[in-house]
Design a protein around this motif. Structure first.
Motif, PDB file in Angstrom:
ATOM      1  N   SER A  58     -12.437   2.942  -5.070  1.00  0.00           N
ATOM      2  CA  SER A  58     -13.749   3.566  -5.783  1.00  0.00           C
ATOM      3  C   SER A  58     -14.971   3.123  -5.212  1.00  0.00           C
ATOM      4  O   SER A  58     -15.929   3.714  -5.623  1.00  0.00           O
ATOM      5  N   GLY A  59     -14.975   2.204  -4.123  1.00  0.00           N
ATOM      6  CA  GLY A  59     -16.430   1.651  -3.492  1.00  0.00           C
ATOM      7  C   GLY A  59     -16.791   2.292  -2.361  1.00  0.00           C
ATOM      8  O   GLY A  59     -16.293   3.525  -2.121  1.00  0.00           O
ATOM      9  N   ASN A  60     -17.554   1.623  -1.777  1.00  0.00           N
ATOM     10  CA  ASN A  60     -17.977   1.900  -0.384  1.00  0.00           C
ATOM     11  C   ASN A  60     -17.119   1.918   0.649  1.00  0.00           C
ATOM     12  O   ASN A  60     -16.987   2.730   1.600  1.00  0.00           O
ATOM     13  N   ASN A  61     -15.933   1.222   0.675  1.00  0.00           N
ATOM     14  CA  ASN A  61     -14.913   1.147   1.534  1.00  0.00           C
ATOM     15  C   ASN A  61     -14.194   2.660   1.367  1.00  0.00           C
ATOM     16  O   ASN A  61     -13.969   3.225   2.355  1.00  0.00           O
ATOM     17  N   GLY A  62     -13.846   3.324   0.044  1.00  0.00           N
ATOM     18  CA  GLY A  62     -13.649   4.474   0.063  1.00  0.00           C
ATOM     19  C   GLY A  62     -14.340   5.408   0.446  1.00  0.00           C
ATOM     20  O   GLY A  62     -14.016   6.578   1.068  1.00  0.00           O
ATOM     21  N   GLY A  63     -15.736   5.262   0.186  1.00  0.00           N
ATOM     22  CA  GLY A  63     -16.720   6.162   1.052  1.00  0.00           C
ATOM     23  C   GLY A  63     -16.476   6.219   2.470  1.00  0.00           C
ATOM     24  O   GLY A  63     -16.418   7.401   3.027  1.00  0.00           O
ATOM     25  N   ASP A  64     -16.383   4.935   2.959  1.00  0.00           N
ATOM     26  CA  ASP A  64     -15.934   5.044   4.639  1.00  0.00           C
ATOM     27  C   ASP A  64     -14.976   5.983   4.705  1.00  0.00           C
ATOM     28  O   ASP A  64     -14.837   6.700   5.802  1.00  0.00           O
ATOM     29  N   GLY A  65     -13.717   5.849   4.114  1.00  0.00           N
ATOM     30  CA  GLY A  65     -12.482   6.546   4.161  1.00  0.00           C
ATOM     31  C   GLY A  65     -12.604   8.176   4.055  1.00  0.00           C
ATOM     32  O   GLY A  65     -12.249   8.757   4.911  1.00  0.00           O
ATOM     33  N   MET A 136      -9.019   1.543   0.605  1.00  0.00           N
ATOM     34  CA  MET A 136      -8.976   1.332  -0.908  1.00  0.00           C
ATOM     35  C   MET A 136      -9.800   0.181  -1.366  1.00  0.00           C
ATOM     36  O   MET A 136     -10.611   0.397  -2.420  1.00  0.00           O
ATOM     37  N   LEU A 137      -9.824  -0.918  -0.681  1.00  0.00           N
ATOM     38  CA  LEU A 137     -10.793  -1.962  -0.802  1.00  0.00           C
ATOM     39  C   LEU A 137     -11.440  -2.537   0.333  1.00  0.00           C
ATOM     40  O   LEU A 137     -10.615  -2.937   1.243  1.00  0.00           O
ATOM     41  N   GLY A 138     -12.634  -3.042   0.113  1.00  0.00           N
ATOM     42  CA  GLY A 138     -13.095  -3.763   1.255  1.00  0.00           C
ATOM     43  C   GLY A 138     -13.452  -5.188   0.713  1.00  0.00           C
ATOM     44  O   GLY A 138     -12.777  -5.905   0.206  1.00  0.00           O
ATOM     45  N   ILE A 139     -14.812  -5.505   1.057  1.00  0.00           N
ATOM     46  CA  ILE A 139     -15.138  -6.894   0.854  1.00  0.00           C
ATOM     47  C   ILE A 139     -15.387  -6.771  -0.576  1.00  0.00           C
ATOM     48  O   ILE A 139     -15.889  -8.115  -0.993  1.00  0.00           O
ATOM     49  N   GLY A 140     -15.401  -5.783  -1.416  1.00  0.00           N
ATOM     50  CA  GLY A 140     -15.730  -5.927  -2.925  1.00  0.00           C
ATOM     51  C   GLY A 140     -14.309  -6.247  -3.736  1.00  0.00           C
ATOM     52  O   GLY A 140     -14.596  -6.158  -4.871  1.00  0.00           O
ATOM     53  N   ALA A 141     -13.393  -6.648  -2.937  1.00  0.00           N
ATOM     54  CA  ALA A 141     -12.208  -6.671  -3.816  1.00  0.00           C
ATOM     55  C   ALA A 141     -12.046  -7.996  -4.548  1.00  0.00           C
ATOM     56  O   ALA A 141     -12.594  -8.962  -4.113  1.00  0.00           O
ATOM     57  N   ALA A 170      -6.515  -0.343   8.612  1.00  0.00           N
ATOM     58  CA  ALA A 170      -7.152  -0.594   7.783  1.00  0.00           C
ATOM     59  C   ALA A 170      -8.799  -0.606   7.847  1.00  0.00           C
ATOM     60  O   ALA A 170      -9.373  -1.045   9.053  1.00  0.00           O
ATOM     61  N   ILE A 171      -9.625   0.016   7.024  1.00  0.00           N
ATOM     62  CA  ILE A 171     -11.195  -0.020   7.325  1.00  0.00           C
ATOM     63  C   ILE A 171     -11.428  -1.328   6.614  1.00  0.00           C
ATOM     64  O   ILE A 171     -11.304  -1.912   5.376  1.00  0.00           O
ATOM     65  N   ASP A 172     -12.288  -2.206   7.333  1.00  0.00           N
ATOM     66  CA  ASP A 172     -12.880  -3.565   7.098  1.00  0.00           C
ATOM     67  C   ASP A 172     -11.701  -4.534   6.906  1.00  0.00           C
ATOM     68  O   ASP A 172     -11.872  -5.585   7.681  1.00  0.00           O
ATOM     69  N   VAL A 173     -10.787  -4.554   6.001  1.00  0.00           N
ATOM     70  CA  VAL A 173      -9.876  -5.405   5.771  1.00  0.00           C
ATOM     71  C   VAL A 173      -8.719  -4.719   5.212  1.00  0.00           C
ATOM     72  O   VAL A 173      -8.778  -3.664   4.484  1.00  0.00           O
ATOM     73  N   PRO A 174      -7.517  -4.997   5.343  1.00  0.00           N
ATOM     74  CA  PRO A 174      -6.478  -4.625   4.712  1.00  0.00           C
ATOM     75  C   PRO A 174      -6.571  -4.872   3.191  1.00  0.00           C
ATOM     76  O   PRO A 174      -7.076  -5.973   2.892  1.00  0.00           O
ATOM     77  N   SER A 175      -6.550  -3.654   2.413  1.00  0.00           N
ATOM     78  CA  SER A 175      -7.124  -3.661   0.847  1.00  0.00           C
ATOM     79  C   SER A 175      -6.333  -4.753   0.106  1.00  0.00           C
ATOM     80  O   SER A 175      -5.288  -4.686   0.208  1.00  0.00           O
TER      81      SER A 175
END
Ligand SMILES: NC(=O)C1=CN([C@@H]2O[C@H](COP(=O)(O)OP(=O)(O)OC[C@H]3O[C@@H](n4cnc5c(N)ncnc54)[C@H](O)[C@@H]3O)[C@@H](O)[C@H]2O)[C@H](O)CC1
Ligand SMILES: [K+]
Length: 526
Positions: A58-65, A136-141, A170-175
Motif C-alpha cells: 500500500s505504501g511507497n515501497n509498492g509505488g517503487d514496485g 509489499m513493504l519497505g521501511i514503513g513496516a 526485494a525492493i529496499d528490504v524483504p517485506s
C-alpha cells in the motif's frame, strides 16, 4: 565498511529531497528495473517474453514496485502486478496500466471483482515466474506482514524449491522484516537480491532477518546521512589492514603483544590447544598458557612456542574449556579480570579507569564459556564477552532478565545490547551472523560459512581476538570504541579462515587455526 543507519535517519534525510521534488521513486524504479532486466538476461538469455510478478503493497515501497513493473512491461517483459492492499500508489498504478502491466488484486476487498486473484493463485503465479519483485513493504513496516501479502508469502514459502524456482528481488528490504532490529516477526519471502533505497536498513545486517537478505546492493538516492548517529556497521575485507595490529620491525615480542590464555582442563585439553594455537598463528608476540601441567603439555606438543605459566601479558583470554570445579584455574580467571581494572565484585563507574588505562597495567580480557560466570557486577568495555545464544540467555537470566535461548536467537541484537548495558562489557554474540555490541556501537559480521558451526570454533575465535587485543592493548583501554571493532575484526577473519581452509566444504577448528596465517596475509595484502 558497510553502514546501515536507523530508518528514522533515512526518513529524515529523504524529507528535504522529497520537499524539493527530487524524483526518488522514479530513480529507484529505474534502477530496480535495470537490475531485473540484467538478471533475466543472465539467467534465461533473454528479457522480452520472460515472466515477472511484482507483489505490490500500500505504501511507497509498492509505488517503487509499480513503476518498476511499468519499465519492465515497456521492455517487453510479461509483467503481472499483484496488489495486496485495497489501495496502492495511484500514479504508480496508472503508469503500470498504461505500460501494459496486467494488474490483479489479492486484497480481500477485491474478492468479488473481475481482477481478483486469490493468494493461493497469486503464489502459483509467483512460483512460475522467472523473477518475483517483492514491493509489499519497505521501511514503513510495522510488525508481521499481514493480509493477502502474508498469505501469498506463506504459500510461496511452502512450495518454493531450495534450488531453482523464481529469482526474488526485494525492493529496499524483504517485506516484513524488523527494519531496525533484524527480527522476523512473521512470514518473509527470502530474497536472492535486495536493492536498498538510499541506505541499507539495520535489519538487513542483523540476524535473523539478515539471513533472508543475503545479497544487498544499495541504490544511491543522494541521501545525506552524515548526521546519522544510530548505526549498525559491518567490516569488510578492506578494513582488515586498517585495524590489524601492525607488525613493525622495531617491535620486539613484548611490544607485538603477549596473550595470556587461561583455558583447558584434563577433561578438555583441546580448548587450550585451539585457543593458544589461534593466538600464536594470528601473530601474537608471545602466548602464555596458564593451566594444569598435563594440559600445558598437550598445548606444548601442538605449539612448542607457547610459554607455560603466568607473567606480564597485554591481553587475557579466559574460559575456553574451563573446569568450573578447578579452584586454581578460577583464581587465575579472577586475577585476569582484576587486571582489566576490576576485581570480582568491583563496581566500574566509568570515570577514573578510562583515559589512563594501559599505562598502569590495565589489560583487555576476552571472557569465554565457563569464565562468563565469574564476571564482576560491572565490567570495563575492554572486557569482551563471547557467549553463544544459550550462554547469553543464562547470563541475562542471572542478572534478572529471564530469557531462553530461542528468545535470544529471535532477537540477538536486542539481547546482546541488554547484556552490554547490564554488564558494561563489550558483547560478541556468536552465531551464523555474529553481533558485537559495545557502548554506543553495534556491528554485525556474516563471513562464517555454515560449516564453521563445529566444536572448538569458539575457542579459536577467543584466541584470535586475544591476539588482536594484545596487539592494540593500550589503545583498546584508552579508546574503548576500538574494542568492538577488534571483536568484529576477529569474527570476520575467523569466518574467512574457515572458508580458506576448505572452500565450500567441512572444516574443523584445527583447520581454521592452520589457515589463519595465510588468510591474514591475504587480507593484509588486499
Ligand atoms: N530511501 C529512499 O531514498 C527512498 C525510499 N522509497 C521507498 O519508500 C519506502 C517507504 O515507504 P512508506 O510508504 O513510508 O512505507 P511502506 O511502503 O514500507 O509501507 C507503509 C504502508 O504499509 C502498511 N503496513 C505497515 N505495516 C504493515 C504490515 N505489517 N502488514 C501490512 N501492511 C502494513 C501501512 O499501513 C502503510 O500503508 C521505502 O522502503 C522505499 O521502498 C521511496 O521510493 C523514495 C526513495
Ligand atoms: K520490499
Amino acid at each position: 565498511m558497510i553502514e546501515a543507519v536507523a530508518t528514522e535517519h533515512i526518513r529524515h534525510a529523504e524529507r528535504p529531497l522529497l520537499d524539493a521534488g527530487a524524483p526518488l521513486m522514479a530513480h529507484v524504479a529505474f534502477a530496480v528495473a535495470q537490475r531485473v532486466r540484467h538478471e533475466l538476461s543472465a539467467r534465461t538469455g533473454e528479457v522480452g517474453g520472460r515472466r515477472v510478478v511484482v507483489l505490490v503493497g500500500s505504501g511507497n515501497n509498492g509505488g517503487d514496485g509499480l513503476f518498476t513493473a511499468a519499465h519492465l512491461a515497456r521492455a517487453g517483459v510479461r509483467t503481472l502486478a499483484v496488489t495486496v492492499a485495497p489501495k496502492v500508489h495511484a500514479e504508480g498504478l496508472e503508469a503500470a496500466r498504461r505500460a501494459g502491466v496486467v494488474v490483479v488484486s489479492s486484497a480481500s476487498s477485491a474478492r468479488d471483482s473481475q481482477d481478483a486473484l486469490s493468494p493461493g493463485a497469486a503464489a502459483r503465479e509467483a512460483l512460475a515466474a522467472d523473477v518475483v519483485v517483492d514491493a509489499m513493504l519497505g521501511i514503513g513496516a510495522q510488525g508481521a506482514l499481514r493480509g493477502a501479502g502474508g498469505a501469498i508469502v506463506r504459500a510461496v514459502n511452502r512450495q518454493r524449491p531450495r534450488r531453482g524456482g523464481p529469482f526474488v528481488v526485494a525492493i529496499d528490504v524483504p517485506s516484513g522484516i524488523g527494519v531496525d532490529d533484524g527480527t522476523v516477526p512473521g512470514p518473509v519471502l527470502r530474497a536472492d537480491l535486495t536493492l536498498a533505497c538510499g541506505s541499507p536498513a539495520p535489519g538487513l545486517l542483523l540476524p535473523p532477518a539478515a539471513h533472508l537478505a543475503q545479497d544487498v546492493d544499495v541504490i544511491d538516492t543522494g541521501l545525506d546521512l552524515s548526521g546519522a548517529t544510530s548505526k549498525v556497521l559491518r567490516l569488510e575485507d578492506a578494513d582488515v589492514a586498517t585495524l590489524w595490529p601492525r607488525a613493525l620491525p622495531e617491535h620486539d615480542k613484548y611490544r607485538r603483544g603477549v596473550v595470556g590464555v587461561v583455558a583447558g582442563t584434563r577433561a578438555y585439553p583441546g580448548a587450550a590447544v585451539l585457543a593458544t594455537g589461534a593466538a600464536v598463528r594470528s601473530g601474537a608476540g608471545m602466548v602464555r598458557h596458564v593451566g594444569a601441567d598435563d594440559v600445558t603439555r598437550a598445548v606444548l606438543a601442538a605449539h612448542p612456542e607457547v610459554v607455560h605459566g603466568t607473567g606480564r601479558v597485554q591481553a587475557w583470554v579466559v574460559g575456553p574449556g574451563l573446569d568450573t570445579e578447578d579452584a586454581a584455574q578460577l583464581r587465575q580467571v579472577d586475577v585476569a579480570l582484576a587486571e582489566a581494572g576490576l576485581g570480582p565484585g568491583a563496581y566500574f563507574s566509568g570515570a577514573g579507569v578510562w583515559g589512563d588505562g594501559g599505562s598502569d597495567g590495565i589489560v583487555p580480557v576476552v571472557v569465554d564459556a565457563g569464565a562468563l560466570s565469574r564476571l564482576p557486577e560491572r565490567c570495563a568495555p575492554w572486557i569482551v564477552l563471547t557467549p553463544h545464544a544459550g550462554e547469553l540467555a543464562r547470563l541475562l537470566t542471572e542478572r534478572g532478565v529471564a530469557v531462553d535461548r530461542e528468545q535470544v536467537e529471535s532477537a540477538p541484537a536486542e539481547h546482546a545490547a541488554t547484556a552490554q548495558r547490564l554488564t558494561g562489557a563489550t558483547v560478541l554474540l556468536k552465531g551464523a551472523t555474529t553481533v558485537v555490541v559495545g557502548p554506543g556501537q553495534v556491528l554485525s559480521q556474516a563471513e562464517a560459512p555454515a560449516w564453521l558451526a563445529t566444536a572448538g570454533a569458539g575457542d579459536v575465535l577467543a584466541g584470535l581476538l586475544g591476539t588482536l587485543l594484545a596487539g592494540r592493548s593500550r589503545e583498546a583501554v584508552q579508546h574503548p570504541d576500538l574494542v568492538a571493532r577488534l571483536a568484529a575484526l576477529a569474527a570476520l577473519v575467523h569466518g574467512r579462515a574457515a572458508t580458506e581452509a576448505n572452500p565450500g566444504g567441512p572444516v574443523s577448528a584445527s583447520m581454521v587455526v592452520e589457515a589463519l596465517p595465510r588468510t591474514i596475509a591475504r587480507l593484509l595484502a588486499d
